[in-house]
Motif scaffolding. Sequence first.
Motif: not given
Length: 319
Positions: A9-12, A205-208, A213-219
Amino acid sequence: MAELRPPVDALGEALHFLRMSGTFYCRSELTAPWGLDLPATEGSLMFHVVTTGQCWLEVDGVEPRLLQPGTFALVPHGAGHRLAHERGGPARKLEELSEELVSERYSILRHGGGGAPTTLICGAVRLDHPAARHLMSLLPGIILVEPSNSPRMDWLQSTLRFMAAEAQELRPGGETVITRLADVLVVQALREWMAQDTQAKSGWLGALQDPDVGRALALIHREPTRPWTVASLASSVAMSRSAFSARFTQRVGEPPMHYLARWRMYVAHSALKDERPGLGELATRMGYQSEAAFSRAFKRFMGVSPGAVRKTGSPTLRA
C-alpha cells in the motif's frame, strides 16, 4: 513457481508523511451579516467544520462552495480565503477582529450583526515533512467531504460531532484531542478525494497506486539510504531495467535516480530539523563522498542550504 509478492500500500504509506502539528484552532460564533478574510498560512493547511448554520467558502481561482452542517472543508495550499454568510459578501480581515484567547493555541471568535447564527470550528495545521508539502501541492484548491448516507461516512460524522463537543467544552487535554482528530479528518478527506477524483490517478499520486512503480516507490521511501540502482529497483519489481526506467519516468515524471536523490534530501531535511546531526555525518548517511557534494545537492533540491536548516529548523521550502 513464481514468487508471490505481498501487496504494498504505497499510497497508504505515503500518507504517513502527513505529520501534522496544530498551529492554531478557533471556534467561531457568527451571526449574519458576517464575513471573515483569512490570511495565507505558508507551509500549512486550513480546515473548517460547520456545526450550525451555513456559510460560503471562497478561494481565489476556485468555484465558491456552500458549507453546511457536517461538511469538512480543507484548504490544502495555505492560501488566503474568505468565509461569509452570503456569496460574495464583504469580509473583515481576521486580524481586525478581537478574539477570546482560551489558551496559547485556541481562541473563540464572536462576530456579526445579530442575525442568523453560524458556528464553525477552524484550524491551521502545519505540515512538518517536506514530502507532505509536495503532496499538498498536488491537491485542488478546496477539498470537501460532504455528509452522506454511506455507512463509510458514519464514523466521519461521529468524529466531527466529537470535535464539535471538544471545542464547545474544551476540557483538560482538549487541544490534544482536537489536534489528533484533525489528523484523522485530513487523511480521510484526502482518501475520499483520491477515491473520487480522476486527478488523483495521474502524476505522483497515480504512480503510488501503480502495482510495480508503487512498490518501487515504497522501497525508496522505506530505505532511502540503501545504495539503490535502477537495476536493483527493477529487479525488486521483476521488470527489466529498461522497461522499469521508462515506466517509472512516465508515471512519476522524473527518472528513478533523480527521484531517489530528491527523496534523500527530504529525509535529510527532516534529520536536520529533528536530530541536528553534523553535516559530514549526514552526508555519509545519505551516500555522498563529501560534505560539499551533499550540500550542493541539498540546495539544488530544497532551495536552501543544509546549514540554514540545521541552524533555524524551519526554513521556507520551495515546492
